[in-house]
Design an enzyme around this catalytic site. Structure first.
Site, short mmCIF file in Angstrom:
data_model
loop_
_atom_site.label_atom_id
_atom_site.label_comp_id
_atom_site.label_asym_id
_atom_site.label_seq_id
_atom_site.Cartn_x
_atom_site.Cartn_y
_atom_site.Cartn_z
N ARG A 154 0.84 -1.20 0.00
CA ARG A 154 0.00 0.00 0.00
C ARG A 154 0.88 1.25 0.00
NH1 ARG A 154 -0.27 1.85 5.45
NH2 ARG A 154 0.72 0.38 6.89
N GLY A 155 0.25 2.39 -0.22
CA GLY A 155 0.90 3.68 -0.08
C GLY A 155 2.15 3.81 -0.92
N ILE A 156 3.17 4.42 -0.32
CA ILE A 156 4.44 4.66 -1.03
C ILE A 156 5.04 3.34 -1.50
CG2 ILE A 156 6.81 5.43 -0.72
CD1 ILE A 156 5.70 7.60 1.19
N GLY B 15 5.97 1.03 7.46
CA GLY B 15 5.83 2.08 8.47
C GLY B 15 4.65 1.82 9.37
N LYS C 113 12.46 7.90 12.85
CA LYS C 113 12.89 8.44 11.55
C LYS C 113 14.20 9.22 11.69
CE LYS C 113 9.53 6.81 9.06
NZ LYS C 113 9.78 5.75 8.08
N ARG D 12 -0.15 -7.92 7.15
CA ARG D 12 -1.53 -8.33 7.38
C ARG D 12 -2.41 -8.31 6.14
NH1 ARG D 12 -0.04 -5.74 12.06
NH2 ARG D 12 -0.35 -3.71 11.09
N ASP E 84 7.28 -11.14 9.03
CA ASP E 84 7.49 -10.29 10.20
C ASP E 84 8.94 -9.81 10.15
OD1 ASP E 84 7.83 -9.01 12.60
OD2 ASP E 84 7.30 -10.73 13.86
N TYR F 193 7.52 8.05 16.44
CA TYR F 193 7.73 8.05 15.00
C TYR F 193 8.89 8.97 14.61
CZ TYR F 193 6.47 8.50 10.02
OH TYR F 193 6.48 8.51 8.64
#
Length: 247
Positions: free
Chosen positions: A18-20, A91, A158, A41, A61, A154
């Protein structure tokens, strides 16, 4: 200038469902690479990306050494080669003010956003050194240099990822590069919960006055994975509309 198209390399994109991560997998597959995506998942989303791009979807995992070892073994078994391009996109957010943040929230976010890139990067490094060619790209965040209210876990992860990237860049040179792409707010599911007012406030903080797109981030990643980027290592590349200028 003549573009040096890379021969088809074996690429692994964590968080590729998904996403980036999904757009990065699409961009790398479009560049001719053999791509595996790792997910935790959402099998339906991973299968959708795999069907659209021809990628291999693998559940793993990546916060545990045994899971990382199994993942890399599966990639080698399928493609017949070690991972030559690694993009750490996985992320996790678990937001709370510091005074209200639980130890589990802290630990879970550090595990996914920092420990997993360390485990995957260290596992990939040996194969890249043996092949005398490799690309590692980590996905950071402007929060890692600016901080972010309610996201101390977070932001700390990062920020640590910048140090990990630059340390790996020094250790793995000259044959393998390691860089970090640092997006600002990007219109993905990770910010879908924000109110319209908060979205406007965030956009106003960005000199370009808009959120980035996953395609813009993926394009930067794909370049850093290319032959043309061979002399770029240890870089922190902002893709944030100017949000982090001066930092």
């Amino acid at each position: 200038m003549t573009s040096r198209r890379s021969p088809g390399r074996v690429a692994l994109v964590t968080g590729g469902s998904r996403g980036i991560g999904a757009d990065v997998a699409t961009a790398l597959a479009g560049a001719g690479h053999q791509v595996a995506i790792a997910y935790v998942r959402n099998q339906a989303a991973a299968d959708q990306v795999a069907a659209a791009t021809g990628c291999l979807a693998l559940r793993a995992d990546i916060t545990e050494p045994t899971g990382v070892e199994a993942l890399f073994g599966d990639v080698r078994a399928h493609f017949g080669s070690d991972v030559q391009i690694l993009v750490n996109c996985a992320g996790l957010l678990a937001d709370a003010l510091v005074g209200e943040m639980t130890a589990d929230q802290w630990r879970d976010v550090l595990d996914v956003n920092l420990t997993a890139p360390f485990l995957c990067g260290s596992r990939a490094a040996a194969g890249m050194a043996a092949a005398r060619w490799g690309r590692i790209v980590n996905i950071g965040s402007a929060a890692g240099v600016l901080g972010s209210m309610g996201q101390a876990n977070y932001a700390a992860a990062k920020a640590g990822l910048i140090g990990l990237t630059r340390s790996l860049a020094r250790e793995l040179a000259p044959t393998t590069t390691c860089n970090l792409v640092m997006p600002g707010p990007v219109d993905t599911g990770m910010i879908a919960h924000l109110s319209g007012k908060r979205r406007r406030q965030l956009a106003d903080m960005i000199p370009c006055k808009r959120f980035g797109t996953v395609a813009e981030v993926a394009a930067a990643v794909a370049f850093l994975c290319s032959e043309e980027a061979a002399f770029i290592t240890g870089a922190v590349l902002p893709v944030d509309g100017g949000m982090s200028m001066g930092h």
